[in-house]
Write an enzyme that holds these catalytic residues in place. Structure first.
Site, mmCIF file in Angstrom:
data_model
loop_
_atom_site.group_PDB
_atom_site.id
_atom_site.type_symbol
_atom_site.label_atom_id
_atom_site.label_comp_id
_atom_site.label_asym_id
_atom_site.label_seq_id
_atom_site.Cartn_x
_atom_site.Cartn_y
_atom_site.Cartn_z
ATOM 1 N N ASP A 179 0.830 -1.211 0.000
ATOM 2 C CA ASP A 179 0.000 0.000 0.000
ATOM 3 C C ASP A 179 0.863 1.258 0.000
ATOM 4 O OD1 ASP A 179 -2.379 1.405 -0.013
ATOM 5 O OD2 ASP A 179 -2.595 1.380 2.164
ATOM 6 N N ASN A 216 -11.133 -2.551 -5.143
ATOM 7 C CA ASN A 216 -10.434 -1.544 -5.951
ATOM 8 C C ASN A 216 -11.176 -1.173 -7.238
ATOM 9 O OD1 ASN A 216 -7.143 -2.704 -4.924
ATOM 10 N ND2 ASN A 216 -8.247 -0.912 -4.189
#
Ligand code: IPE
Ligand code: IPE
Ligand code: MG
Length: 242
Positions: free
Chosen positions: A12, A60
């Site tokens: 991330d 996502n």
């Protein structure tokens, strides 16, 4: 040194890395692929049997359409480029997740990349795309039911993704957030969790070393007492189970 057999990483921070440099987010994802290349090699050199990385979550899809499209493009380009070097390094690639949302072309590219590395046996690399931990569990439960099996943990586990990798021992998340974001849930039930404030493009082999050193010092109790784990018998008579 005690090592994980299965290491999982939530990569991330690509977007913030790019934003800090006034670059488009996709530049962060491109750099992220380079970071991954180095980390995969470093993990391979440690002799760790399985590495699972989160490349694209089932959530996502909610990102802006142009980011999703660009991300999938970066992914396809990486597949084409990386499969052979992975095979040469003894790394077997598995693309784990729900493929039903992908184009035929992408599914074929995924199959080709997997086939190219199918003979490699030094390490499993599970790249999780359109993956969600809840999807994995629901999918396994559905398959167990279709096979006429009772919904016991053992029966569900048989149908989970990545049976070749077993339980996650260590889960790393970069980018400063301390959450699992629907990554591997079931198999990470007893994972040690390690968080880094570094953004994924800034992460590297030295950080892996730091996480592995930390892991080596953990006492994994799996519900037992510290004394039991250290082999100091304190069991009360009549309370035997294992
Ligand atoms: C992680 O980086 C990569 C993917 C989710 C594909 P992000 O894109 O989430 O980066 P941040 O969290 O916005 O910085
Ligand atoms: C998790 O990162 C997914 C991947 C790394 C692919 P996100 O950036 O999507 O997670 P949240 O939404 O901040 O929890
Ligand atoms: Mg993020």
């Amino acid at each position: 040194m005690k090592q994980p057999r299965h290491l999982a990483i939530i990569m991330d921070g690509n977007g913030r890395w790019a934003k800090m440099r006034l670059l488009p987010r996709i530049q962060g994802h491109r750099r992220g692929v380079e970071t991954l290349r180095g980390v995969v090699r470093a993990v391979r050199e440690k002799g760790i049997a399985s590495l699972s990385v989160f490349a694209f979550s089932s959530e996502n899809w909610h990102r802006p359409k142009d980011e999703v499209e660009a991300l999938l493009k970066v992914f396809v380009a990486a597949l084409g480029k990386e499969a052979r070097p992975l095979a040469e390094a003894g790394i077997r690639l598995h693309l784990v997740g729900d493929r039903s949302a992908f184009s035929e072309e992408l599914v074929r590219a995924m199959q080709r990349a997997e086939e190219e590395t199918a003979e490699a046996s030094a390490m499993h690399l599970n790249v999780c795309v359109n993956y969600g931990g809840r999807w994995d569990i629901a999918n396994a439960a559905r398959q167990a039911a279709a096979a006429g099996l009772e919904a016991t943990p053992e029966n569900i586990e048989r149908f989970l993704c990545m049976p070749w990798s077993g339980p996650v021992d260590l889960m790393i998340r970069t980018g400063g957030e301390q959450r699992i974001s629907n990554f591997i849930l079931w198999q990470a039930a007893y994972a040690e969790l390690w968080f880094s404030d570094k953004l994924w493009p800034d992460f590297g082999p030295d950080d892996i070393d730091e996480a592995l050193d930390w892991f080596a010092g953990r006492e994994r109790r799996f519900g037992k007492t510290s004394e039991q784990v250290r082999g100091e018998s304190t069991s009360a008579p009549g309370a035997q189970h294992a």
